[in-house]
Design a protein around this motif. Structure first.
Motif, PDB file in Angstrom:
ATOM      1  N   LEU A  39       0.855  -1.177   0.000  1.00 35.55           N
ATOM      2  CA  LEU A  39       0.000   0.000   0.000  1.00 35.55           C
ATOM      3  C   LEU A  39       0.892   1.228   0.000  1.00 35.55           C
ATOM      4  CD1 LEU A  39      -2.778  -0.843   2.612  1.00 35.55           C
ATOM      5  CD2 LEU A  39      -2.969  -0.800   0.135  1.00 35.55           C
ATOM      6  N   ALA A  40       0.479   2.238  -0.741  1.00 31.82           N
ATOM      7  CA  ALA A  40       1.266   3.461  -0.856  1.00 31.82           C
ATOM      8  C   ALA A  40       0.331   4.610  -1.179  1.00 31.82           C
ATOM      9  CB  ALA A  40       2.314   3.298  -1.959  1.00 31.82           C
ATOM     10  N   VAL A  41       0.897   5.789  -1.256  1.00 29.44           N
ATOM     11  CA  VAL A  41       0.203   6.933  -1.827  1.00 29.44           C
ATOM     12  C   VAL A  41       0.869   7.185  -3.175  1.00 29.44           C
ATOM     13  CG1 VAL A  41      -0.605   7.960   0.329  1.00 29.44           C
ATOM     14  CG2 VAL A  41       1.673   8.532  -0.517  1.00 29.44           C
ATOM     15  N   PRO A  42       0.156   7.795  -4.115  1.00 27.30           N
ATOM     16  CA  PRO A  42       0.761   8.019  -5.426  1.00 27.30           C
ATOM     17  C   PRO A  42       2.037   8.854  -5.325  1.00 27.30           C
ATOM     18  CG  PRO A  42      -1.577   8.571  -5.450  1.00 27.30           C
ATOM     19  CD  PRO A  42      -1.201   8.324  -4.023  1.00 27.30           C
ATOM     20  N   GLY A  43       3.047   8.462  -6.085  1.00 32.21           N
ATOM     21  CA  GLY A  43       4.281   9.228  -6.066  1.00 32.21           C
ATOM     22  C   GLY A  43       5.430   8.475  -6.670  1.00 32.21           C
ATOM     23  N   GLY A  44       6.562   9.154  -6.726  1.00 31.79           N
ATOM     24  CA  GLY A  44       7.745   8.534  -7.287  1.00 31.79           C
ATOM     25  C   GLY A  44       8.898   9.516  -7.363  1.00 31.79           C
ATOM     26  N   LYS A  45       9.944   9.086  -8.044  1.00 32.76           N
ATOM     27  CA  LYS A  45      11.159   9.901  -8.098  1.00 32.76           C
ATOM     28  C   LYS A  45      10.958  11.117  -8.996  1.00 32.76           C
ATOM     29  CE  LYS A  45      13.287   7.108 -11.659  1.00 32.76           C
ATOM     30  NZ  LYS A  45      14.388   6.276 -12.054  1.00 32.76           N
ATOM     31  N   GLN A  46      11.709  12.153  -8.665  1.00 34.06           N
ATOM     32  CA  GLN A  46      11.649  13.392  -9.439  1.00 34.06           C
ATOM     33  C   GLN A  46      12.329  13.177 -10.781  1.00 34.06           C
ATOM     34  OE1 GLN A  46      13.804  16.811  -7.855  1.00 34.06           O
ATOM     35  NE2 GLN A  46      12.156  18.150  -8.542  1.00 34.06           N
ATOM     36  N   ASP A  47      11.653  13.587 -11.841  1.00 38.53           N
ATOM     37  CA  ASP A  47      12.223  13.527 -13.186  1.00 38.53           C
ATOM     38  C   ASP A  47      12.896  14.849 -13.515  1.00 38.53           C
ATOM     39  OD1 ASP A  47      11.309  10.954 -13.534  1.00 38.53           O
ATOM     40  OD2 ASP A  47       9.645  11.498 -14.863  1.00 38.53           O
ATOM     41  N   PRO A  48      13.895  14.832 -14.390  1.00 38.18           N
ATOM     42  CA  PRO A  48      14.577  16.085 -14.740  1.00 38.18           C
ATOM     43  C   PRO A  48      13.630  17.165 -15.262  1.00 38.18           C
ATOM     44  CG  PRO A  48      15.787  14.199 -15.594  1.00 38.18           C
ATOM     45  CD  PRO A  48      14.501  13.671 -15.037  1.00 38.18           C
ATOM     46  N   ILE A 144      -1.051  -1.741   9.871  1.00 38.27           N
ATOM     47  CA  ILE A 144      -2.489  -1.555  10.063  1.00 38.27           C
ATOM     48  C   ILE A 144      -3.191  -2.290   8.930  1.00 38.27           C
ATOM     49  CG2 ILE A 144      -4.383   0.120  10.056  1.00 38.27           C
ATOM     50  CD1 ILE A 144      -2.417   2.200  11.127  1.00 38.27           C
ATOM     51  N   PRO A 145      -4.162  -3.151   9.242  1.00 35.06           N
ATOM     52  CA  PRO A 145      -4.896  -3.803   8.156  1.00 35.06           C
ATOM     53  C   PRO A 145      -5.830  -2.804   7.472  1.00 35.06           C
ATOM     54  CG  PRO A 145      -5.801  -4.459  10.280  1.00 35.06           C
ATOM     55  CD  PRO A 145      -4.610  -3.587  10.563  1.00 35.06           C
ATOM     56  N   VAL A 146      -5.833  -2.853   6.146  1.00 35.27           N
ATOM     57  CA  VAL A 146      -6.753  -2.057   5.335  1.00 35.27           C
ATOM     58  C   VAL A 146      -7.389  -3.047   4.372  1.00 35.27           C
ATOM     59  CG1 VAL A 146      -7.018  -0.163   3.691  1.00 35.27           C
ATOM     60  CG2 VAL A 146      -5.329   0.020   5.537  1.00 35.27           C
ATOM     61  N   GLY A 147      -8.608  -3.463   4.701  1.00 35.41           N
ATOM     62  CA  GLY A 147      -9.228  -4.540   3.935  1.00 35.41           C
ATOM     63  C   GLY A 147      -8.377  -5.784   4.069  1.00 35.41           C
ATOM     64  N   GLU A 148      -8.033  -6.379   2.943  1.00 36.43           N
ATOM     65  CA  GLU A 148      -7.191  -7.578   2.927  1.00 36.43           C
ATOM     66  C   GLU A 148      -5.699  -7.247   2.862  1.00 36.43           C
ATOM     67  OE1 GLU A 148      -8.477 -10.806   3.046  1.00 36.43           O
ATOM     68  OE2 GLU A 148     -10.345  -9.726   3.463  1.00 36.43           O
ATOM     69  N   ARG A 149      -5.370  -5.978   2.862  1.00 33.58           N
ATOM     70  CA  ARG A 149      -3.984  -5.532   2.712  1.00 33.58           C
ATOM     71  C   ARG A 149      -3.398  -5.063   4.033  1.00 33.58           C
ATOM     72  NH1 ARG A 149      -2.119  -6.743  -2.478  1.00 33.58           N
ATOM     73  NH2 ARG A 149      -3.922  -6.737  -3.831  1.00 33.58           N
ATOM     74  N   VAL A 150      -2.089  -4.794   4.035  1.00 35.30           N
ATOM     75  CA  VAL A 150      -1.401  -4.307   5.225  1.00 35.30           C
ATOM     76  C   VAL A 150      -0.696  -2.991   4.885  1.00 35.30           C
ATOM     77  CG1 VAL A 150       0.410  -4.776   6.933  1.00 35.30           C
ATOM     78  CG2 VAL A 150      -1.026  -6.649   6.083  1.00 35.30           C
TER      79      VAL A 150
END
Length: 175
Positions: A39-48, A144-150
């Motif tokens: 589980l994550a929030v949307p995001g990623g590495k900075q592009d040039p 923390i459980p979120v539905g069937e995920r952790v």
């Protein structure tokens, strides 16, 4: 001397549902890759080509879940990821309750929207077994459980700071 951290940015999208409950938008990463199944929030590495870290967060949210309309409310405290040497800059963003999620099938398996109160429940956090393609035998994590995920790891650390602030009403006038 350690290498300079790599820069990344994430968006923590929030909205109020029809009952007035505040919800956080989480993505389930596809099973491949370093963070597969997490589980994550949307995001990623900075592009040039990104003009700023907030631009990175918004670009990634658009690419990962098709999120087009976001009101950025605040920059949150930076979170560091130890093993991957990322310095992650999170941004809180208000989105519409009826925003259409269009998950990029290469990166996102699902979109979940747990209520903030559920994430803050006193009995929610505990030792849980996280399994994925990378850890088929399971990995014991604080989560923390979120539905069937952790929910665990860096995303949980980010929310450890944010959830109490949301519950205290810090951005109520904007939400």
């Amino acid at each position: 001397m350690s290498a300079s951290p790599r820069l990344a940015a994430v968006l923590v999208p929030v909205f109020r549902d029809s009952n007035g409950r505040l919800r956080i938008v989480l993505i389930v990463r596809t099973d491949h890759g370093l963070h597969g199944g997490q589980l994550a929030v949307p995001g990623g590495k900075q592009d040039p080509g990104d003009e700023s870290l907030v631009a990175t967060a918004l670009r990634e949210a658009r690419e990962e879940i098709g999120l087009e309309e976001v009101d950025v409310l605040a920059e949150l405290p930076t979170v560091r990821s130890g093993p991957t040497n990322f310095e992650v800059h999170p941004f809180l963003g208000r989105v519409a309750a009826d925003a259409p999620w269009r998950p990029n099938a290469d990166e996102v398996a699902d979109v979940l929207t747990p209520a903030v109160e559920e994430l803050a429940a006193p009995d929610a956090r505990r030792e849980l077994l996280f399994t994925s393609a990378r850890w088929p035998e399971g990995l014991l994590v604080d989560g923390i459980p979120v539905g069937e995920r952790v929910l665990w790891g860096m995303t949980l650390r980010l929310l450890d700071d944010l959830v109490p602030r949301l519950l205290a009403g810090e951005w109520d006038d904007a939400l």
